[in-house]
Design an enzyme around this catalytic site. Structure first.
Site, PDB file in Angstrom:
ATOM      1  N   ASN A   1       0.821  -1.197   0.000  1.00 41.51           N
ATOM      2  CA  ASN A   1       0.000   0.000   0.000  1.00 41.51           C
ATOM      3  C   ASN A   1       0.867   1.263   0.000  1.00 41.51           C
ATOM      4  O   ASN A   1       0.906   1.998  -0.991  1.00 41.51           O
ATOM      5  CB  ASN A   1      -0.948  -0.009   1.205  1.00 41.51           C
ATOM      6  CG  ASN A   1      -2.055   1.007   1.052  1.00 41.51           C
ATOM      7  OD1 ASN A   1      -2.067   1.791   0.106  1.00 41.51           O
ATOM      8  ND2 ASN A   1      -2.992   1.021   1.972  1.00 41.51           N
ATOM      9  N   ASP A   2       1.611   1.459   1.071  1.00 44.14           N
ATOM     10  CA  ASP A   2       2.387   2.697   1.189  1.00 44.14           C
ATOM     11  C   ASP A   2       3.383   2.891   0.043  1.00 44.14           C
ATOM     12  O   ASP A   2       3.593   4.002  -0.414  1.00 44.14           O
ATOM     13  CB  ASP A   2       3.152   2.713   2.521  1.00 44.14           C
ATOM     14  CG  ASP A   2       2.202   2.703   3.706  1.00 44.14           C
ATOM     15  OD1 ASP A   2       1.071   3.203   3.546  1.00 44.14           O
ATOM     16  OD2 ASP A   2       2.586   2.198   4.768  1.00 44.14           O
TER      17      ASP A   2
END
Lengths: 104, 462
Positions: free
Chosen positions: B388-389
């Protein structure tokens, strides 16, 4: 050993420390950190030395023994976990190129 | 420095050999070809030095107890290192580092109690060892708790935290100077306590994504504490080994920070300001497009070029092998498949490489960020598995995001993006990812392994 000699060793070690890791690839950052972590596990030697000169049954002895325990964990665990991380670099037969561009 | 014992020549030479082995070990571990040998060289050096110590003629009372504790500690380290899942490896390294720092601090405490010296140099290095070692210890424990998710991974900002931290720091320095000028035992204990508290305060405000950098920094600090303890004990090998780790660790911390695009200062002090906890403020009830395993299989099966982006979620689900199965299947269909590896995919730099290597993914298919980023625009489907990040464009655009400035994988340049996600929960850094709401994004919810298994099954019928 006198202070200046120790200072000399310290300064030179700083330069060596910088130099040896200056060309590390990103992939190896974590294993290298872990390996360096294992190396400072030799602190266990210092723990053994102070435990060896503490009075039996003194507070100092038990603190020193705690240091022996912690240092040993650092040293042995550090090397073993680094080795596990680096298993990926064991020599494998080169993998054949996976794609050969046929029609889907 | 204790002047009572001078090591015989052969012992000094053995320590010199060990020091050289440590240098060679670090050098070897910097290159993929020799890295494994490096570990062995380092271990031999450590075993040599510790073994020689017992026969060096130095006075060793309490020998049975020492050996007992040594054996128990070694076994604990061995079992922990063997048993840990590779996904949990970063926090174990943090823990090992912490106990090393703790050992150094305790050594200095004992040396102070046992040796009654008012030599200022001895006192300076004793104080330095206690302070730095304790900070490394308590700081590492907090990083362990964060990575193990036993506490929140978001930056913890206590009210007035900045001022409390500064106050504790000042008190620590004042206490240290006082102890050097006027040695007294209670002050030593106070100093130990203050340093431990400072270590906690120092790491608490660090956001999850920056934890690896902090671990590396604490590792360098332990090195310095060990070096200082070497000075206190008059042991040259500890001085050299500690300094080597301190110096290489500092450089490594810098390299890591650069790889993540994080200036070191903002990592360490950014969270003090309290602005980082924010985020886009967008609600999770915004519409997203979710698909079935079948939809995903069809998208992949008719693509010409697919890039796989593995993340920590993949590792948690132990889905490395299933992902490789999918990649092999796509390759059989003549689809070009690459793995895009963000420098900090997983939890730390290089972590994902380790995990994928476990699943026998050929090393050549793993493309690093700089190499793969230009290729996204020519890619039909990007499959993001549990990451995600590292693909969050907030790193490029949102100046208030904790990951702002971190280089990311430009998956948003691809034609279509598929996210395999457990839920809409934000990533480790705790911020919303705008790509999830992009019309060209499809989400497949569920455990990464389940989802991949279903996609593989569906793909076989495409």
């Amino acid at each position: 050993m006198d202070g200046i000699a120790l200072l000399t060793i310290f300064i030179l070690s700083v330069f060596v420390g910088f130099e040896v890791v200056s060309k590390v690839s990103t992939v190896l950052h974590t294993p290298l950190m872990s390996g360096a972590n294992a190396i400072h596990g030799v602190v266990v030697m210092g723990a053994i030395i102070v435990a060896g000169k503490s009075e039996p049954n003194s507070l100092a002895l038990w603190i020193a023994l705690a240091a022996v325990l912690l240092g040993a964990i650092n040293l042995v665990g550090g090397f073993v976990v680094t080795d596990r991380m680096l298993e990926m670099f064991k020599s494998k037969k080169p993998a054949a190129a996976a794609e050969d561009g046929g029609a889907a | 420095m204790s002047e009572t014992h001078v090591d015989p020549m052969w012992v000094q030479v053995s320590y010199l050999v060990a020091a050289v082995l440590f240098i060679l070990a670090l050098k070897s571990m910097s290159s993929p070809r020799t890295a494994r040998t490096g570990v062995l060289i380092g271990a031999i050096g450590a075993a040599l030095a510790t073994g020689v110590l017992f026969f060096s003629g130095i006075k060793l009372a309490n020998l049975a107890l020492i050996i007992g504790f040594l054996v128990v500690g070694s076994l604990l380290g061995l079992v922990a290192a063997r048993r840990v899942k590779m996904t949990a490896m970063p926090q174990l390294v943090a823990l090992f580092n912490g106990v090393g720092g703790g050992a150094a601090a305790l050594i200095a405490v004992v040396e102070y109690l046992v040796v009654d010296s008012d030599d200022p140099l001895f006192l300076i290095f004793t104080v330095a060892t206690v302070i730095v070692g304790s900070i490394a210890f308590s700081g590492s424990i907090v990083t362990y708790l964060k990575l193990q998710e036993l506490m929140t991974t978001r930056p913890v900002v206590i009210p007035l935290g900045k001022w409390i931290t500064i106050l504790v720091a000042v008190a620590t320095v004042v206490g240290g100077v006082w102890l050097i000028v006027q040695p007294q035992e209670w002050l030593l204990w106070a100093l130990l306590g203050l340093s431990l508290v400072f270590g906690v305060l120092f790491v608490l405000p660090v956001g999850g994504a920056d934890v690896p950098i902090v671990i590396s920094l604490l590792n360098a600090m332990t090195g310095l504490a060990v070096a200082a303890s070497g000075y206190v004990l008059g042991n040259v090998l500890l001085l050299i080994a500690g300094t080597l780790v301190g110096a290489s660790g500092t450089l490594l911390t810098n390299l890591m920070a650069k790889a993540m695009g994080r200036p070191l200062t903002s990592t360490l002090f950014g969270a003090f300001s309290g602005t980082t906890a924010g985020g886009a403020g967008s609600g999770t009830d915004r519409p997203v497009r979710s698909g079935s395993a079948n939809d995903v299989a069809i998208m992949l099966g008719f693509a010409g070029k697919v890039i796989l982006v593995p993340g920590y979620g993949l590792a948690v689900a132990q889905a490395q092998s299933t992902l490789r199965e999918l990649a092999d299947l796509l390759a059989e269909k003549g689809i070009e498949v690459d793995y895009a590896i963000h420098p900090v995919a997983g939890r730390m730099p290089g972590h994902m490489n380790v995990l994928l290597a476990e699943a026998n993914v050929p090393y050549e298919q793993l493309k690093e960020m700089d190499e793969i980023n230009p290729e996204f625009s020519a890619t039909d489907v990007v499959l993001v598995v549990g990451a995600n990040d590292v693909v969050n464009p907030a790193a490029r655009t949102d100046q208030t995001a904790p990951i702002y400035g971190m280089p990311i994988l430009d998956v948003d340049a691809a034609q279509q993006i598929v996210f395999l996600k457990r839920s809409m929960r934000p990533g480790f850094a705790g911020i919303e990812n705008e790509i999830l709401f992009d019309p060209k994004t499809t989400l497949l919810f569920g455990d990464a392994k389940d989802s991949l298994t279903k996609v593989v099954a569906a793909l076989k019928n495409v």
